[in-house]
Design an enzyme around this catalytic site. Structure first.
Site, PDB file in Angstrom:
ATOM      1  N   ILE A   1      -4.745  12.352  -2.857  1.00 43.51           N
ATOM      2  CA  ILE A   1      -5.686  13.359  -3.345  1.00 43.51           C
ATOM      3  C   ILE A   1      -5.936  14.513  -4.502  1.00 43.51           C
ATOM      4  O   ILE A   1      -6.279  15.831  -4.345  1.00 43.51           O
ATOM      5  CB  ILE A   1      -5.928  13.962  -2.058  1.00 43.51           C
TER       6      ILE A   1
ATOM      7  N   CYS B   1      13.276  26.624   0.939  1.00 43.75           N
ATOM      8  CA  CYS B   1      13.487  25.788   1.934  1.00 43.75           C
ATOM      9  C   CYS B   1      14.811  24.883   1.577  1.00 43.75           C
ATOM     10  O   CYS B   1      15.316  24.382   2.330  1.00 43.75           O
ATOM     11  CB  CYS B   1      12.336  23.912   1.094  1.00 43.75           C
TER      12      CYS B   1
ATOM     13  N   LEU C   1       0.762  -1.318   0.223  1.00 45.82           N
ATOM     14  CA  LEU C   1      -0.012  -0.316   0.043  1.00 45.82           C
ATOM     15  C   LEU C   1       1.322   0.946   0.171  1.00 45.82           C
ATOM     16  O   LEU C   1       1.823   1.319   0.789  1.00 45.82           O
ATOM     17  CB  LEU C   1      -1.045  -0.112   1.357  1.00 45.82           C
ATOM     18  N   ASP C   2       0.725   2.394  -0.803  1.00 49.12           N
ATOM     19  CA  ASP C   2       0.915   3.633  -0.796  1.00 49.12           C
ATOM     20  C   ASP C   2       0.699   4.452  -0.748  1.00 49.12           C
ATOM     21  O   ASP C   2      -0.264   5.137  -1.443  1.00 49.12           O
ATOM     22  CB  ASP C   2       1.858   2.969  -2.690  1.00 49.12           C
TER      23      ASP C   2
ATOM     24  N   GLY D   1      -0.191   8.468   0.055  1.00 50.65           N
ATOM     25  CA  GLY D   1       0.191   9.361  -1.194  1.00 50.65           C
ATOM     26  C   GLY D   1       1.064   9.281  -2.629  1.00 50.65           C
ATOM     27  O   GLY D   1       2.325   9.130  -1.518  1.00 50.65           O
ATOM     28  N   CYS D   2       1.153   8.252  -3.570  1.00 51.12           N
ATOM     29  CA  CYS D   2       1.187   7.546  -3.836  1.00 51.12           C
ATOM     30  C   CYS D   2       2.227   8.845  -5.635  1.00 51.12           C
ATOM     31  O   CYS D   2       2.728   8.120  -6.080  1.00 51.12           O
ATOM     32  CB  CYS D   2       0.307   6.799  -4.380  1.00 51.12           C
TER      33      CYS D   2
ATOM     34  N   GLU E   1      -4.993  15.682 -11.102  1.00 50.57           N
ATOM     35  CA  GLU E   1      -3.538  15.577 -11.807  1.00 50.57           C
ATOM     36  C   GLU E   1      -2.936  14.395 -11.525  1.00 50.57           C
ATOM     37  O   GLU E   1      -2.181  13.642 -12.531  1.00 50.57           O
ATOM     38  CB  GLU E   1      -2.668  16.764 -12.015  1.00 50.57           C
ATOM     39  N   GLN E   2      -2.259  13.879 -10.437  1.00 52.82           N
ATOM     40  CA  GLN E   2      -1.461  13.098 -10.018  1.00 52.82           C
ATOM     41  C   GLN E   2      -2.214  12.063 -10.392  1.00 52.82           C
ATOM     42  O   GLN E   2      -1.182  10.638 -11.340  1.00 52.82           O
ATOM     43  CB  GLN E   2      -1.132  13.008  -8.638  1.00 52.82           C
TER      44      GLN E   2
ATOM     45  N   TRP F   1       3.178  11.002  -8.314  1.00 51.64           N
ATOM     46  CA  TRP F   1       2.610  10.205  -9.882  1.00 51.64           C
ATOM     47  C   TRP F   1       3.285   8.787 -10.498  1.00 51.64           C
ATOM     48  O   TRP F   1       3.135   8.765 -11.768  1.00 51.64           O
ATOM     49  CB  TRP F   1       3.522  11.585 -10.758  1.00 51.64           C
TER      50      TRP F   1
END
Length: 397
Positions: free
Chosen positions: A206, A362, A180-181, A183-184, A209-210, A186
């Site tokens: 969520i 960042c 199980l991924d 937040g997979c 587009e991804q 792209w």
């Protein structure tokens, strides 16, 4: 200095012509970080419009970011400036009215759950749905949007592949297992695990587009991808992985997140959590990042993360390679700048300055060591198998 840092182009815009002298309080605060207003060093601030002073003093981080986006000020090396500002802890030293606004934001984040199911899609819509063309230009060929592993890598492509292989080795993936991924993205990790390690992958995101691009990239593989919140998942999986998603969970939901992962994980399974962290607990998220990049985000501290895990999972391994995120972000920034001529017809200069400010500030955040990057390997308390920690060696290359 990394080569990625050395090749960034100078920001375009008017030469500094301060309209007024900088306020003494701002000049003195910046001096603590060895940053000058109107100085000649790469990390000094060059002011194009005197309104920048008022915006910074009244809104601090938010005012600094917005006035940069509007061209009120420039800096040749934002990454170097932010490293100095954060090492001097100026992010925690807001003056006057700006301090009151930060206190109000801290109170809002403490009182309200900003990462409810109803709000969960906001970050997908605002950031990840910004445009696949931006991320395709900025990222490696697999579009891995998380910290790479640079110990033995020559470039971004290899550093991301080494990171993916390290994750798979830490998870002890075996052909036929289910992964199980959460937040997979792209689909880069899902495809890598299915192709290289023969596992069957279920991934959730969520971002519409991804999802669309991930489904194209994983076509023909034993990979199922869903537009779904993690809290509504059902089933049982041999292994679970979550890379760069926990930052969007929110402190009030840590318990639900780990309870969900424990419910979904097989008793003898392994769960790898890859997340950005901070060196100490912070009462609020950076206001500029919150508004323009990752709405409703929250970076965990070691104490917050350990507290949520207590009684739910055993921490088998806690690996920190946060300094690698500095180099990853600098590589992304270089690629973004190089791609800007072909992106410019679709995006305005404000978008370019926003993304540049995001990536380079960042980078300074991680270089200052306030920012951390953790990979934790977690097991259920009832697991009987012995786990041996993995660190990449020559086999990862």
């Amino acid at each position: 200095m990394h080569s990625e840092q050395a090749t960034l182009s100078r920001p375009q815009g008017p030469q500094p012509q301060p309209a007024v002298d900088p306020p003494a309080v701002l000049r003195e605060l910046l001096a603590r970080a060895d940053v000058q207003i109107g100085g000649s060093r790469p990390w000094d601030m060059r002011v194009n419009d005197g309104r920048a002073f008022r915006r910074i003093l009244t809104q601090w981080s938010l005012g600094a970011g917005e006035s940069y986006m509007d061209g009120d000020w420039d800096c040749e090396r934002l990454d170097m400036m932010f490293e100095r500002l954060l090492r001097a802890e100026l992010d925690r030293t807001a003056p006057g009215l700006a301090r009151l606004k930060l206190l109000a934001e801290s109170l809002r984040q403490r009182l309200f759950n900003l990462q409810t199911v109803e709000r969960a899609h906001q970050v997908g819509e605002r950031h990840y749905d910004a445009g696949n063309d931006v991320f395709e230009a900025m990222l490696d060929s697999r579009m891995i949007y998380s910290c790479a592993y640079w110990e033995q890598a020559r470039d971004l492509e290899q550093a991301q592949e080494h990171k993916l292989e390290m994750i798979c080795r830490k998870l002890e993936l075996r052909p036929g297992e289910t992964l199980l991924d959460i937040g997979c993205g792209w689909g880069g990790l899902a495809r890598f695990a299915a192709e290289r390690h023969g596992v069957r992958v279920t991934g959730v995101t969520i971002s519409k587009e991804q999802l669309a691009l991930a489904q194209q990239r994983c076509a023909g593989l034993p990979v199922t991808l869903l537009l779904q919140d993690y809290r509504s998942l059902e089933g049982r999986f041999d292994k679970i992985v979550s890379v760069g998603m926990f930052e969007h969970v929110g402190l009030k939901n840590y318990g639900v997140y780990f309870d969900t992962a424990r419910r979904l994980l097989a008793p003898e399974g392994l769960f790898l959590l890859h997340t950005i962290g901070v060196d100490r607990s912070a009462p609020h998220t950076d206001p500029w990042i919150e508004r323009y990049i990752f709405p409703n985000g929250k970076l965990p501290s070691p104490r917050e993360l350990a507290g949520a895990l207590e009684g739910r999972f055993i921490v088998e391994d806690w690996h920190n390679f946060g300094t690698d995120y500095d180099r990853t972000l600098m590589a992304w920034a270089e690629r973004f700048e190089a791609a800007w001529p072909r992106l410019a017809p679709q995006y305005d200069e404000g978008f370019r300055r926003m993304f540049r400010y995001y990536l380079l500030s960042c980078a300074g955040f991680f270089r200052s060591r306030q920012g951390q990057l953790w990979q934790l390997v977690l097991t259920r308390p009832d697991r009987r198998g012995v786990y041996r920690s993995v660190r990449p060696g020559p086999a990862a290359a």
